[in-house]
Design a protein around this motif. Structure first.
Motif, short mmCIF file in Angstrom:
data_model
loop_
_atom_site.label_atom_id
_atom_site.label_comp_id
_atom_site.label_asym_id
_atom_site.label_seq_id
_atom_site.Cartn_x
_atom_site.Cartn_y
_atom_site.Cartn_z
N ARG A 8 0.81 -1.22 0.00
CA ARG A 8 0.00 0.00 0.00
C ARG A 8 0.84 1.26 0.00
NH1 ARG A 8 -5.21 -0.58 1.68
NH2 ARG A 8 -5.12 1.53 2.47
N PRO B 134 0.59 8.32 11.81
CA PRO B 134 1.46 7.88 12.90
C PRO B 134 2.92 8.29 12.70
CG PRO B 134 0.09 6.10 12.07
CD PRO B 134 -0.09 7.22 11.15
N LEU C 104 5.20 6.57 10.04
CA LEU C 104 4.73 6.34 8.67
C LEU C 104 4.89 7.61 7.83
CD1 LEU C 104 1.59 4.03 9.07
CD2 LEU C 104 3.80 3.45 8.06
N ASN D 20 -18.44 19.52 19.20
CA ASN D 20 -18.09 18.11 19.07
C ASN D 20 -17.06 17.81 17.99
OD1 ASN D 20 -19.21 16.57 21.05
ND2 ASN D 20 -21.25 16.67 20.14
N GLU E 254 -13.90 15.55 18.40
CA GLU E 254 -13.80 14.11 18.41
C GLU E 254 -13.35 13.53 17.07
OE1 GLU E 254 -16.21 10.49 20.38
OE2 GLU E 254 -16.95 12.53 20.46
N THR E 255 -13.69 14.20 15.99
CA THR E 255 -13.38 13.64 14.68
C THR E 255 -11.87 13.60 14.44
OG1 THR E 255 -13.63 15.76 13.65
CG2 THR E 255 -15.56 14.35 13.72
N SER F 111 -9.48 13.45 16.88
CA SER F 111 -9.45 13.44 18.33
C SER F 111 -8.17 13.99 18.94
CB SER F 111 -9.68 12.03 18.83
OG SER F 111 -8.69 11.19 18.31
N PHE G 249 -1.64 5.04 24.80
CA PHE G 249 -2.61 5.10 25.88
C PHE G 249 -3.58 3.95 25.76
CE2 PHE G 249 -6.94 6.37 27.05
CZ PHE G 249 -6.77 6.60 28.40
N ASP G 250 -3.88 3.33 26.87
CA ASP G 250 -4.94 2.36 26.87
C ASP G 250 -5.63 2.38 28.22
OD1 ASP G 250 -5.76 0.03 24.89
OD2 ASP G 250 -6.15 -0.59 26.95
N PHE H 249 -5.65 13.31 32.10
CA PHE H 249 -5.27 13.90 30.81
C PHE H 249 -4.70 15.30 31.02
CE2 PHE H 249 -8.34 10.69 29.87
CZ PHE H 249 -7.93 10.15 28.65
N PRO I 229 -22.06 10.88 20.71
CA PRO I 229 -21.70 12.16 20.10
C PRO I 229 -22.35 12.25 18.73
CG PRO I 229 -19.76 10.86 20.72
CD PRO I 229 -20.94 9.97 20.79
N SER I 230 -23.00 13.34 18.45
CA SER I 230 -23.76 13.41 17.22
C SER I 230 -23.18 14.43 16.26
CB SER I 230 -25.21 13.78 17.54
OG SER I 230 -25.18 14.98 18.30
N CYS I 231 -22.07 14.06 15.71
CA CYS I 231 -21.47 15.00 14.78
C CYS I 231 -21.74 14.58 13.37
CB CYS I 231 -19.97 15.08 15.00
SG CYS I 231 -19.17 13.57 14.52
N SER J 134 -20.22 12.54 11.68
CA SER J 134 -19.00 12.34 10.91
C SER J 134 -18.91 10.90 10.44
CB SER J 134 -17.79 12.67 11.77
OG SER J 134 -17.62 11.63 12.70
N GLU K 76 -16.74 8.67 11.03
CA GLU K 76 -16.36 7.68 12.04
C GLU K 76 -17.57 7.11 12.75
OE1 GLU K 76 -14.90 10.38 11.45
OE2 GLU K 76 -12.73 10.18 11.65
N HIS K 77 -18.57 7.94 12.94
CA HIS K 77 -19.67 7.45 13.75
C HIS K 77 -20.59 6.52 12.99
CE1 HIS K 77 -18.59 10.99 16.37
NE2 HIS K 77 -18.05 9.89 16.83
N PHE L 187 -8.80 6.91 8.31
CA PHE L 187 -8.37 7.02 6.92
C PHE L 187 -9.34 6.34 5.97
CE2 PHE L 187 -4.45 7.98 9.08
CZ PHE L 187 -3.99 9.06 8.35
N VAL M 270 -10.28 3.22 5.72
CA VAL M 270 -10.12 1.83 5.28
C VAL M 270 -11.22 0.99 5.91
CG1 VAL M 270 -7.70 1.74 4.71
CG2 VAL M 270 -8.40 1.63 7.10
N GLY N 143 -4.50 -3.57 21.63
CA GLY N 143 -4.46 -2.75 22.84
C GLY N 143 -4.79 -3.57 24.06
N ARG O 19 -14.79 15.87 24.82
CA ARG O 19 -14.66 14.43 24.93
C ARG O 19 -13.95 13.86 23.71
NH1 ARG O 19 -19.72 12.87 24.16
NH2 ARG O 19 -19.30 10.70 24.65
N THR O 20 -13.14 12.82 23.96
CA THR O 20 -12.50 12.12 22.84
C THR O 20 -12.68 10.63 23.08
OG1 THR O 20 -10.36 11.80 23.91
CG2 THR O 20 -10.70 13.90 22.76
N ARG P 203 -10.47 8.62 23.73
CA ARG P 203 -9.64 8.20 24.86
C ARG P 203 -10.27 8.55 26.20
NH1 ARG P 203 -3.64 9.86 22.77
NH2 ARG P 203 -3.21 7.91 21.68
N ASP Q 256 -2.68 1.26 11.85
CA ASP Q 256 -2.59 2.44 11.02
C ASP Q 256 -3.13 2.06 9.64
OD1 ASP Q 256 -1.63 3.80 13.22
OD2 ASP Q 256 0.37 3.05 12.85
N GLN Q 257 -2.28 2.14 8.62
CA GLN Q 257 -2.87 1.79 7.32
C GLN Q 257 -2.48 0.41 6.86
OE1 GLN Q 257 -2.31 5.35 4.59
NE2 GLN Q 257 -1.21 5.90 6.45
N ARG Q 258 -1.79 -0.29 7.72
CA ARG Q 258 -1.24 -1.56 7.29
C ARG Q 258 -2.24 -2.69 7.54
NH1 ARG Q 258 3.46 -3.62 10.77
NH2 ARG Q 258 3.50 -5.76 10.06
#
Lengths: 364, 555, 434
Positions: free
Chosen positions: B195, B323, B326, B379, B382-383, B385, B462-463, B553, C5-7, C9, C11-12, C29, C31, C183, C230-231, C233, C415-417
């Motif tokens: 890729r 990242p 990359l 908000n 968050e997108t 983040s 972070f986890d 945080f 969260p109601s954006c 986007s 991701e959601h 990204f 994928v 994780g 909020r995120t 994490r 990531d993208q791999r």
């Protein structure tokens, strides 16, 4: 017999000591008197080799000393005329056989298999065939003994039960739960009035044959058992035993100091127990740092103790009855899993992993 | 009074004169200009500047790996000096706390929590600290690491990078590419990356060719593992996708650079020490040494770019290339010109991490609040983040394991109690030094770091896990810290409830309570003080702040 | 804390779980992320109906390398067969070792894979293959099955953690490393000797009311702080407190004393029996993946004696567990696997032992998605080689995923791999899929 033997023993005990004290200004030409005159303990000669084939589990002389029986991983018992090197196979067990007993008067052999079956074989014929077969135990039979006078059989094994049978038909006489773990050994004593048994966890118990009542018990050979916490398993037990002619010295053999049960890292050990008091009278050990299990033990009519081991090469040790360190250390060509001593003490047979039993002549 | 960092740092040699660059350096302005350049609406969307307290907490965490004491924070807040932020940054960068924190950061970057095998971790950490203390440039440090063969006492610590990876060639090649060049060439080990066009097998094996002649060698006498290197051996490869299985050969070559031919050396002269049984062979020409010199320098752009991006990410929460490992054409930087500029600056500053970090943390971007501008778009955080939407505001960033552990010590009042005790009993300056304090902290940090750190060989990330929450909530460790800290006894004796509530918030969160919070807390505090076990009840109130996301945080 | 969260986007549109975890970067990204199940389980607690159809996994790990000849693939009467006989099972024509009489009676609920060749005789590396479906590769760690299942099948709102590992004795054996790139949140939570996880008890002296009060205050602080920022994490962090609360509320699951005597007897009043019973309680209580380790089978010495002892424990407890799961209607949604790091040598060594043997050995599967009573693969007369349908760890992993209704050909993304879920060089073992 006994008092004479004891005298001989005493005499021999002194001899080497004196010899030791003389060390220094050496007199090489003076050979010490052999500790057991008439017996060849330095280099007993091989007089026969019985090539069974499959890895051996044990060997037994019949009471006359004419036949040698071998048992192997092929589930077969073989009868050997070891002088003529003639073989007859006793096929009938569905698994391994590690316990055999003889009723001398009637030429009957009783074998116990790991499939739980007892078989009675008349053994004077050219090709022995089973006379009686009974499903005797749930799981392995590890011990069979015959009371010579009346032909009573005791059997025991993994189900913990002690079972009595009457020859020649293996008529059930009595059975009772004897141990809560695998029973490794069983024998009659006191002319059949008592039965003595030993198990994996080194419990030794004495029973009244007539009633099955427990007469006494003890854990004299606790050194032969260990729970290996690393592997979460019990290791050890009385893997072989032998009694002297008088019946007052019971030599129990096995493995001790186990540091790794699953790799067999430990040392062979014999503990001689007084069957009356259930106290240890004497220990016999290897001289060198040998790793393995003592798979066979016998008390010779002349008083010395023989022990064999497998694990890190075959070994045959000979001890004086009152010494922990061996008198002789005889390395053998292959790992040993069993030993038989003929009733007259002249022959010792060694059952080897490589599938052959070697017969050595102990007579000088 | 300003306090621990000031007092302690004054005891120690500083790397540069305090106040050498008071005020924001020009670099920071340029940085801000480039960050906003891409987007017309950027300026209208940015969050306001952080408050002094917000900034103090943030910069303490980022430069010293801990939060400030309430006392220090109050002093900073009331300081009227318009250049106080720059002065604070200089003070923190000159502190011993920064030395400890930066050494930990580099350790985690480069060793990724690998257990120590051949080089004691202490030896390595002391070496890192010494490098930071003396202001050793980062490129020099990397060169030392890539050159070290472990045979010399001075270079033994730096050899940990190789030796504690057992010099497994693929692992070493992969990690050099990932950690020093920002290129995860892992896939290219077996084939061109499916890729990522830039990650070719040739690149991977070109790098590998520098390393393939080296092996780990255990000296039979000392039983010490060191590196040995052969004078011959070519690197070949076959793609697993190539049905014809054509074997290709490559000389050493840095990604994007020319091939390096071995010098011509007369036959029989190839070795300083020739290979033999139980002998460490040493070639006259070392490909690995060649790599060290070529790679770790400003002239090699991928190296400088990776380092700039990582330093930026350390304090800004996310790389401009993300990242971090990359860097390639299909994953372009979010702000290319900014990254170019940062890379140039890092080279111009001769890889002086302090000067570089100073520039970044004094930028407006770094100083922005983590609260978004008011309005309906709240908000949008968050997108994207972790970048605060292109650093229009400061992103929330989880504290690293060590920083969180130290913050727990500080926030519970444990550190204040410890410092007071050390000062009271100190017979000589070292007794109250930062190093002594760090030594006392270590055992109390251990359980927390152990619970939070990443697994060996994985980049720190972070986890949030259940066992951490159980620990935080129920384990005696945190409760003991609060019980043995200076905060609870202090607050217990305060008669003015509002002042007590303020002290708790200042100590744990480095901010004053809002009027809303004051209103909430007054009855809680009253109730606690009236309860059967007032001190225990007070500790639970403190716990509620310590266990909060605001504490977990950096904002 | 389950505000959505109601954006609107991109991701959601994806699974919230995928967003929170290791897939976040990949998702950002654009994928493709993992399919059906993670989408199906998106946002919010599962309804009761869903909870019933929730897929679960029970892994029984016979540590040290159980002998296939003394268990699933006996060769009685052969040179290598050893002393044990084969016995018929509840599936006509299928025989297993006499050491497993109770299991034999459950055979119609199980399936056997007798053609495994993992070609790796080292404990650690063999274990890795059986837990990850991959051979060791430098530079990449694949997640263990438990972590994968926890991520893909688990419900993040469930009170129990997704991957529970019941270890024998006080020994650990669980490592957050199991989760690799997914994780550590998807790593195992160790249940040492069947005892509840560390720190599960409220601190002494803290009343439930006081605990609630301090947690409420914490929650309030968090809500204020996170109101506008909020995120993923911060969400994950605050959620762990809810998870902890959930687990603390389920502490009773760890207490098996209340079970009927008859059942306790049937499971066996030893560690492994207790652990099996606990595993059933945990699966029933909502756990996604439960692993039980039974130790030890590394029988270089006295293989036969030790197999009597160890399998004697295993047999009855395991058979009771299978039956119990069936009786409670859980078997059809619970995939069972009985694995080891490898099998043992057909050759019997001089210590009556068997050594490591990965060339031809067996595992047992059962339950969810597995064809009951199926047997696939065959070894030769002495058990030294696979002669039909040879498979390795990769095949098993495809099979597990397919049995659980997951598409085993999908990828994870670091990531993208792309990282294939199961070794792309292998396929599912279709013969044993229901």
């Amino acid at each position: 017999m006994m008092p004479d033997e004891k005298k001989k023993e005493a005499a021999k005990k002194d001899a080497p000591k004196k010899d030791d004290s003389k060390k220094g200004p050496a007199k090489p030409e003076v050979k010490p008197a052999p500790p057991y005159p008439g017996w060849e303990l330095d280099a007993p000669k091989q007089v026969a080799e019985c090539k069974h084939g499959a890895g051996l589990l044990g060997c037994w002389f019949d009471p006359t000393g004419k036949w040698l029986y071998t048992s192997g991983q092929d589930n077969v018992i073989s009868r050997w005329d070891f002088v003529a090197n003639k073989r007859a196979d006793l096929a009938g067990h569905g698994s391994w056989v590690k316990s055999i007993g003889f009723w001398p008067g009637k030429n009957l052999l009783v074998s116990g298999g790991y499939e739980g079956q007892l078989i009675v074989w008349p053994v004077d014929g050219v090709q022995p065939e089973p006379l009686r077969q009974v499903a005797a135990h749930n799981g392995w039979i590890r011990a069979v003994a015959v009371e010579a006078t009346n032909g009573m059989v005791v059997s025991a094994g993994n189900d913990g039960e002690i079972a009595l049978w009457q020859l020649p038909n293996l008529t059930p006489v009595r059975r009772w739960p004897g141990h809560d773990c695998h029973v490794y050994q069983a024998a009659f004593r006191e002319n059949g009035k008592e039965i003595i048994t030993a198990d994996l966890k080194a419990n030794v118990r004495v029973w009244d044959t007539a009633t099955g009542k427990l007469l006494r018990e003890g854990k004299p050979v606790a050194a032969l058992h260990k729970f290996d916490a690393g592997f979460a398993a019990d290791i050890g037990g009385v893997r072989a035993w032998g009694v002297n002619g008088a019946g007052d010295r019971l030599a129990c053999a096995g493995i001790t100091n186990v540091s790794n049960a699953f790799a067999g890292v430990g040392n062979p050990l014999i503990q001689v127990v007084d069957p009356k008091s259930l106290k240890v009278l004497q220990e016999h050990k290897s001289k060198e740092a040998y790793q393995g299990t003592m798979w066979g033990v016998a008390i010779h009519p002349a008083g010395f103790v023989l022990g064999v081991a497998g694990g890190s090469g075959g070994m045959l040790w000979i001890w004086k009855p009152d010494q922990a360190e061996p008198l002789r250390v005889l390395k053998q060509p292959d790992n040993i899993r069993g030993m038989a001593l003929s009733a007259d003490g002249t022959k010792v047979a060694l059952a080897q992993v490589n599938g052959s039993a070697r017969v050595l002549n102990l007579k000088a | 009074m300003m306090t621990r960092s000031l007092v302690l740092s004054a005891l120690l040699a500083t790397w540069f004169a305090l106040g050498a660059f008071c005020g924001a350096p020009n670099g920071s302005d340029r940085l801000d200009a480039l960050l906003g350049a891409a987007d017309q609406s950027f300026a209208s969307q940015t969050s306001p500047r952080s408050t002094d307290l917000e900034f103090y907490r943030r910069v303490s965490l980022d430069l010293c790996g801990t939060i400030p004491s309430a006392q220090d924070a109050r002093a900073f807040e009331t300081d009227k000096d318009p250049t106080k932020r720059a002065k604070l940054v200089d003070r923190l960068l000159a502190s011993q706390a920064h030395v400890w924190h930066m050494a930990e950061t580099l350790d985690v970057w480069w060793m990724e929590r690998r257990p120590n095998k051949h080089v004691a971790a202490d030896l390595w950490m002391n070496w890192l600290r010494e490098q930071i203390r003396t202001g050793e440039p980062l490129d020099f440090m990397v060169r030392d690491i890539l050159q070290a063969d472990g045979t010399q006492k001075e270079s033994r610590p730096a050899a940990r990078f190789f030796l504690d990876r057992d010099f497994e060639p693929n692992l070493v090649a992969r990690d050099i590419a990932r950690l020093f060049l920002g290129a995860n060439l892992q896939c290219a080990q077996c084939h061109d990356h499916p890729r990522i066009d830039d990650y070719t097998q040739e690149k991977y094996f070109g790098l590998m060719a520098f390393l393939a002649r080296t092996r780990q060698f255990e000296d039979p006498k000392s039983k010490m593992s060191v590196l040995a290197e052969k004078a011959e051996g070519e690197t070949t490869f076959v793609s697993v996708f190539d049905k014809a299985k054509v074997q290709k050969k490559t000389p050493p070559r840095l990604p994007g650079k020319k091939e390096i031919a071995d010098p011509l050396i007369g036959k029989g002269l190839e070795y300083i020490t020739a290979p033999a049984k139980d002998v460490r062979e040493v070639p006259r020409y070392s490909r690995r040494q060649q790599l060290a010199g070529m790679l770790a320098q400003g002239a090699y752009d991928p190296f400088a770019r990776n380092m700039a991006n990582r330093l930026w990410a350390k304090v800004m929460g996310r790389g401009i290339v993300h990242p971090l490992d990359l860097h390639h054409s299909a994953n372009p930087p979010s702000h290319p010109e900014l990254l170019d500029y940062l890379t140039e600056e890092l080279v111009r500053l001769q890889f002086d991490h302090r000067a570089f970090l100073r520039m970044v943390v004094l930028s407006e971007a770094y100083q922005r609040s983590s609260r978004p501008t008011a309005g309906p778009k709240t908000n949008f955080v968050e997108t994207k983040s972790d970048s605060g939407n292109g650093w229009r505001m400061m992103p929330l960033r989880p504290l690293g394991p060590e920083a969180y552990a130290r913050a727990l010590l500080q926030g519970s009042g444990w550190t204040d109690a410890q410092v007071a005790a050390m000062r009271a009993t100190a017979k000589k300056p070292e007794d109250a030094s930062e190093d002594t304090l760090q030594g006392k902290m270590a055992p109390h940090m251990g359980p927390v770091v152990g619970l939070l750190k990443s697994q060996p060989g994985l980049a720190e990330d972070f986890d949030a896990r259940l066992d951490q929450a159980l620990f935080l909530g129920n384990n005696g460790h945190i409760r003991n810290l609060i019980a043995s800290g200076a905060l609870e006894p202090k607050v217990a004796t305060m008669t003015d409830a509002d002042l007590a509530i303020d002290e708790i918030h200042m100590t744990v969160l480095t901010r004053h309570p809002t009027p809303e919070e004051l209103a909430d807390w007054r009855p809680l505090l009253k109730e606690a003080k009236a309860s059967k076990q007032p001190r225990e009840a007070l500790r639970e109130l403190i716990w509620s702040l310590i266990a909060s996301a605001e504490f977990r945080f950096a904002s | 804390m389950k505000r959505s969260p109601s954006c609107g986007s991109f991701e959601h549109g994806l699974s919230r779980r995928a967003f929170m975890g290791g897939l976040a970067a990949g998702a950002a990204f654009g994928v493709p992320t993992l399919g059906a199940s993670s989408l199906g389980a998106a946002a919010g607690a599962l309804s009761n109906d869903l909870a019933k159809s929730q897929k679960r996994v029970l892994m029984v790990y016979l540590s040290g390398g159980v002998s296939q000849l003394e268990s699933w693939d006996p060769k009685p009467g052969s040179k290598t067969g050893g002393p044990f006989r084969a016995i018929p099972t509840s599936v006509p024509g299928v025989h297993i070792s006499e050491l497993l009489p109770h299991t034999a009676s459950q055979m119609h609920r199980l399936a056997l894979v007798r053609g495994i060749n993992t070609a790796e005789d080292d404990h650690g590396k063999g274990s890795l293959i059986m837990h990850t479906g991959r051979k060791e590769e430098p530079g990449i760690q694949y997640p263990h099955l438990g972590s994968v299942c926890s991520k893909l099948l688990g419900d993040e709102a469930a009170p129990l953690p997704g991957y529970l590992h019941i270890t024998p004795g006080a020994g650990g054996g669980s490592s957050p490393e199991d989760a690799a790139f997914l994780g550590p949140r998807f790593g195992p939570v160790g249940i040492s000797d069947g005892k509840a996880p560390l720190n599960i008890d409220r601190p002494g002296g803290l009343t439930p009311e006081a605990d609630l009060a301090r947690q409420n205050l914490r929650r309030k602080v968090d809500e204020r702080f996170l109101a506008a920022r909020r995120t993923a994490r911060t969400e994950a962090f605050t959620q762990t407190f809810d998870q902890a609360k959930g687990l603390m509320s389920k502490k009773g699951l760890f207490d098996i004393v209340g079970e009927p005597d008859r059942l306790l007897d049937s499971y066996g009043r030893h560690d492994f029996g207790r652990h099996c019973l606990l595993s059933r309680r945990l699966l029933e209580g909502g756990a996604t993946f439960v692993k039980i380790t039974h130790t030890n089978y590394d029988t270089h010495h006295e293989n036969f004696d030790f197999h009597i002892e160890q399998l004697g424990e295993f047999d009855r407890s395991f058979a009771t567990l299978v039956d119990d799961l069936h009786l409670r209607g859980l078997l059809s949604t619970t995939l069972i696997m009985v694995i080891s790091e490898f099998g043992r040598t057909p050759n019997i060594n001089h210590l009556y032992g068997r050594d490591h043997w990965s060339k031809a050995w067996s595992v047992a599967l059962g339950g969810c998605g597995i064809a009951p009573g199926a047997v696939v693969g065959k070894t030769n007369g002495q058990g030294t080689e696979v002669v039909d349908r040879q498979v390795n760890g990769g095949h098993l992993f495809h099979t597990y995923f397919q049995a659980l209704g997951l598409d085993s050909k999908k990828n994870f993304y670091i990531d993208q791999r792309p990282i294939p879920m199961a070794d792309p060089k292998t396929e599912p073992i279709r013969e044993i899929l229901a």
